[in-house]
Design a protein around this motif. Structure first.
Motif, mmCIF file in Angstrom:
data_model
loop_
_atom_site.group_PDB
_atom_site.id
_atom_site.type_symbol
_atom_site.label_atom_id
_atom_site.label_comp_id
_atom_site.label_asym_id
_atom_site.label_seq_id
_atom_site.Cartn_x
_atom_site.Cartn_y
_atom_site.Cartn_z
ATOM 1 N N ILE A 70 34.977 47.219 39.781
ATOM 2 C CA ILE A 70 34.475 46.278 40.777
ATOM 3 C C ILE A 70 34.077 45.005 40.055
ATOM 4 N N TYR A 115 27.764 49.057 34.280
ATOM 5 C CA TYR A 115 28.216 47.686 34.461
ATOM 6 C C TYR A 115 28.161 46.901 33.169
ATOM 7 N N ASN A 141 35.106 54.321 35.903
ATOM 8 C CA ASN A 141 34.536 53.374 36.848
ATOM 9 C C ASN A 141 33.723 52.349 36.072
ATOM 10 N N VAL A 192 31.615 48.321 36.749
ATOM 11 C CA VAL A 192 31.319 47.078 37.456
ATOM 12 C C VAL A 192 31.258 45.983 36.399
ATOM 13 N N ARG A 213 38.476 46.067 42.655
ATOM 14 C CA ARG A 213 37.857 45.527 43.869
ATOM 15 C C ARG A 213 37.099 44.271 43.474
ATOM 16 N N TYR A 214 37.055 43.305 44.371
ATOM 17 C CA TYR A 214 36.456 42.001 44.081
ATOM 18 C C TYR A 214 35.432 41.670 45.148
ATOM 19 N N CYS A 215 34.328 41.114 44.701
ATOM 20 C CA CYS A 215 33.286 40.689 45.641
ATOM 21 C C CYS A 215 32.621 39.441 45.084
ATOM 22 N N MET A 219 30.472 48.168 48.250
ATOM 23 C CA MET A 219 31.533 49.181 48.168
ATOM 24 C C MET A 219 32.435 49.087 49.403
ATOM 25 N N SER A 267 34.351 45.620 49.289
ATOM 26 C CA SER A 267 35.359 45.565 48.233
ATOM 27 C C SER A 267 36.600 46.384 48.582
ATOM 28 N N GLU A 268 36.475 47.340 49.490
ATOM 29 C CA GLU A 268 37.637 48.140 49.889
ATOM 30 C C GLU A 268 38.636 47.301 50.669
ATOM 31 N N HIS A 287 39.753 44.416 49.915
ATOM 32 C CA HIS A 287 40.184 43.348 49.018
ATOM 33 C C HIS A 287 41.565 42.886 49.375
#
Length: 178
Positions: free
Chosen positions: A3, A28, A75, A77, A100-102, A172, A175-176, A178
């Protein structure tokens, strides 16, 4: 899954990454910590104020960390302001399926109504030594830039408008898409 959390300064990227760590146990990487490690160790002559040059210098390193995490099925971040808007060009379709991007953006109204709160909470995770450079005008300009670029690239973003309520679940879910 990796992420990416980016956005303007003081939008809460590190706080959000910490929430994801606590809830989902995703470790992260703070790009700011990487930046300062490279600067303090004299692996670069850049300074913390060299934002554009730092993005160019840091992105190849961060990009390869992301690829390694995906290849190892880990996983992660990655949070920070040094994620270029053309980041997708750095990855093949197989990698992109796992990223995933936010982007966190504060609205003009939020900044104008809550600037003193933004300054107060700036040290929630990171202890900022000198925050005098962060003015309301800077915040307005930087957040407007991030909004414009997210819209230009059709990237997902979370707009902080009336209240500041960012939770790990929101990122979460967001970001799904994206």
């Amino acid at each position: 899954m990796v992420i990416l959390i980016t956005g303007a300064s003081h939008t809460g990227k590190t706080v959000l990454a910490q929430k994801i760590l606590e809830k989902y146990k995703f470790p992260y990487l703070s790009v700011d910590l990487l930046k300062m490690g490279l600067i303090r160790s004299k692996n670069t002559d850049l300074s913390p104020q060299d934002d554009r040059e730092l993005e160019k210098y840091l992105w190849p390193i961060v990009r390869e960390i992301i690829k390694t995490a995906i290849e190892n099925q880990q996983n992660l971040v990655v949070e920070g302001a040094y994620i270029p808007f053309g980041w997708k060009e750095s990855f093949s379709a197989d990698y992109l399926k796992e990223i995933r991007y936010c982007c966190l953006i504060m609205s003009k109204t939020y900044i104008e109504n809550h600037f003193s709160d933004i300054k107060t909470y700036a040290c929630k995770i990171e202890k900022r030594v000198d925050d005098s450079w962060f003015t309301k005008e800077f915040a307005l300009q930087e957040n407007a830039y991030y909004l414009h670029m997210c819209q230009k690239y059709h990237y997902p973003y979370i707009l902080i408008d009336k209240t500041y309520q960012l939770e790990a679940d929101l990122v979460m879910q967001n970001s799904e898409n994206h």
